[in-house]
Design an enzyme around this catalytic site. Sequence first.
Site, PDB file in Angstrom:
ATOM      1  N   LYS A  77       0.856  -1.191   0.000  1.00 29.72           N
ATOM      2  CA  LYS A  77       0.000   0.000   0.000  1.00 29.72           C
ATOM      3  C   LYS A  77       0.894   1.243   0.000  1.00 29.72           C
ATOM      4  O   LYS A  77       1.940   1.266   0.643  1.00 29.72           O
ATOM      5  CB  LYS A  77      -0.906  -0.009   1.236  1.00 29.72           C
ATOM      6  CG  LYS A  77      -1.933   1.132   1.248  1.00 29.72           C
ATOM      7  CD  LYS A  77      -2.901   0.990   2.430  1.00 29.72           C
ATOM      8  CE  LYS A  77      -3.890   2.140   2.459  1.00 29.72           C
ATOM      9  NZ  LYS A  77      -4.854   2.019   3.566  1.00 29.72           N
ATOM     10  N   SER A 154      -9.737   2.235   2.547  1.00 28.53           N
ATOM     11  CA  SER A 154      -8.811   2.962   1.714  1.00 28.53           C
ATOM     12  C   SER A 154      -7.813   2.067   0.981  1.00 28.53           C
ATOM     13  O   SER A 154      -7.193   2.524   0.012  1.00 28.53           O
ATOM     14  CB  SER A 154      -8.053   3.992   2.561  1.00 28.53           C
ATOM     15  OG  SER A 154      -7.262   3.348   3.533  1.00 28.53           O
ATOM     16  N   SER A 178      -9.982  -0.132   6.758  1.00 30.97           N
ATOM     17  CA  SER A 178      -9.430  -0.022   5.405  1.00 30.97           C
ATOM     18  C   SER A 178      -8.832  -1.298   4.843  1.00 30.97           C
ATOM     19  O   SER A 178      -8.381  -1.312   3.708  1.00 30.97           O
ATOM     20  CB  SER A 178      -8.367   1.076   5.360  1.00 30.97           C
ATOM     21  OG  SER A 178      -8.992   2.333   5.413  1.00 30.97           O
TER      22      SER A 178
END
Lengths: 478, 472
Positions: A77, A154, A178
């Site tokens: 990420k 996210s 997330s």
Amino acid sequence: MATNQFIEKIKNQEIDIVEHTEKLIEESKEINKEYNYLNIISEELALQQADSLKKLIKNKDKSIKNKKLLGIAVSVKDSICVKDVESTAGSRILQGYKPLFDAFAVQRVKEEGGIIIGKTCQDEFGFGGFSVNVGIGCKVPLNPFDKERSCGGSSGGAAGLSQKLDGHIALGESTGGSIVEPASFCGVYGLCPTYGRVSRYGLIDFANSLDKIGPMGKNIEDAALLIGVISGHDAKDSTSLNVKNENYESYLKKPVKGMKIGIIKEAFGSGVEREVEKNVYNGIEELEEEGAKAEEISLELPIKYGIATYYMIATSEASTNLAKLCGMRYGMAEKLEGSFNEYFTKVRSNNFGDEVKRRIIIGTFARMAGYRDAFYLKAMKVRTLMINEYKKAFKKFDALVSPTTSILAPKFSDIGNLTPLQHYMIDLMTVSPNVCGLPHLNVPVGFEKNLPIGMLLTADHLQEGKLIKLGSAVEKGK
Amino acid sequence: MKHFTTDIIIGLEVHAELDTKTKLFCSCPTKGSEEPNTRTCEVCLGMPGSKPVLNKKAVEFALKLCLALNCEISPELIFSRKSYFYPDMAKNYQISQYEIPLGKDGKLRLSSGKEVGITRVHMEEDPASLVHPAGMKESAYALVDYNRSGNPLVEIVTEPELASPDEARDFMKQLISVLNYLEIFDIDSGIIKADANVSIKESGYTRVEIKNVTGFKEIERALVYEVNRQKEESKHNKKIEQETRSWDSERGITFSLRKKETEEDYGYIIDTDLTAVEIDGRWLKEIKKAMPELAQDKVKRFVHSYKIKKEDAGIIAADKELAELFEAAAKEVNPELAARWIRRDVARVLNYHNKKLKESGITAKLLIDLLKMAEQKKITDNTGKMIIEKLFFEPFDVKEYVKKEKLEAVSDISELEKYCKEAIEENPQAVNDYKNGEKKALNFIVGVVMKKTKGKATPKEVNEIISRLIKI
């Protein structure tokens, strides 16, 4: 092909690690053209890693024998630092920031022979649940099952890529949901570990007391494999737990007979789409068929105050974390002119997205003298009470179950039209385990309208093993 | 509102650098290369992704100070983020302490015996340093050097109980002495700074804050200036405003930085990157055990076991090096004699040159040699003083020197008498004056003898001999 079989083939050179890596990079590029999952494809780093591993494999180097991720592609990420690879947490303000160091989790992946293929896109600094709040100039990732729909967020890029790219596991990050929420929308497993289980060193902070790095993958085995690699004590993160690391894979395919599951009453019914409810009940039934016992439970405080508590703590901490981004030492800069205050303001005004600005304002307000007691400090106290209520539940249950989200992956065109209640319900189940630092897992339990549905399992602190056991039992039943 | 009993009210916030090897939250060295930005890492540069890890040694140092200041110590050490934007801040927040300081409710005794209350003692990180290449006002830009960023500091806040600039100076002096005794502060290169709150009766005690004063002599200068300014303005019926002023050491004035309408809002929150550190009894006990004796305890012990004057003990104990010198000497010679010489002569020479003992040529061994000779009256006080002045510049063999320069005191009465007789014969006028009742004339003749003996005789003895020889 199962991951362990694949690693064997890499070891005995049936599969060439360099060729395989090249192939995956090409596939990633193709997928990215269509779906926008990666902000950066770290081709150079990946091939470098593959090259040096190939030499070791050829020389039958001893170190190869125990490498747990040999040749496995791992995406990271964007908010997790990879040395020398631009890491922006999805924000234009960090454009050009190439960290001088690897995050602990990334360093562990590299040590175990995992190949870093790139940085996955996300809501800017993690501020969102649909990956539509991407930073200025970033592309919105598209749902792997329907390009008109959201991946969730996210960690949207991580979830989408896990679904689309075989032979790959993702490092995601969760502050308020997330990992599990995008995993649910993209039909993959997402394991958010206990706070402190995985070092946060090298994670670009959203909210320091809430952030957790965890694995996302197409099957539970991969999630169990990766969490085993990245867990463990790290002296560079003061909040890293000094507990013995577990062999998470030993929990796979183990009987769940006699395990007790609490069905969170408030997470079903009004505000939850019927298809979602139906599939989650199916998942629960599968566990019951395997011998687990399910019973209803009410979670008053976490349901009532979870979201308010989360927003107070998360925005307060975030507003201090983001203060350092001012165009002085790294990232975006603007033309140097005016006083330092004018310069900082210009950099921040031009390069932060709207949602980031909104959260900075909320967080700064909540910390102000005269309000701290009512907001920030009260939220800290409520968190303690919420943990107490969960602890009470875990005296009786091994895990709690609910839908991960109340809706199917929404259309981009509908996101703006969601009712306040729907919005509220979407985060309702994921926020509280995050606020309380409890491990939780998204388990895909079915499809409706060709869209995946996820079931959320939450366990007591450090009980990731139970989650893997239960998740694996559902996978088996499919 | 607090009722003040003195005309001037001063409170201090003192920042002192703790002398640890590494910084407060990373392992960068606190000293070494002076090349800008070379003693830095991702943590003290505030790079995204980096995390702080607490230096336990710094906590130990701060705890020593809390104990020495008789503070109540918090059972937990908790750090907070103090947020404000400034170019010397690596993260635009400073890791500091807020709600629960490490120590509170302590006290420090001034040399007058007055006790000053310590409100709190807390730990924090130092910001970077800003360099203005062409001076603060003229430079079009500033450069930032992060070598200092993250150095450990303690902040000591006093109650507003200091009643004069002189007391403020003494407070700083006593505090530096404590820091030095505890070996937690580098007295040679460590930075100690103070912000002072000062108000006077004439203005109705309107509080004015003076920022950024370095060292104990400066604090007195700045406060004398500020008190006089406030008095002058009040005399002319000008209103004293609540404000923050800065001290310009070169020009010797304070000037207004900003008017203070409200307290600044730093939006403190707990720094959850750092876990609370438990300060348990066992740890404190270990620290206590390793603590050296402090100046004020030393004074008591010196008076009690060496029977020296309290005044002498106070001056000697205030300086750790002098105290050690005294203890070494007191073992070899009469302690009273040692105290007198160290307080009177060694301290005077050091003060005159504004140097510390270790920067001079005076060592314990050489001083003891000297004091032994003085004790046995082998040399006179004058010779001793002269030798100490000389020793200041470089060490030399004192005994050898006395022998070589023939500085032994003339203690042979017959030899002294010879000099005295000579002097009487050579100065008939003075003898006559003395005989006619002019007492001062005797001093003149004694002076002549002292000159002849090059200071090797004691004036008292010479005086007696001459009085005897010139019988009135």
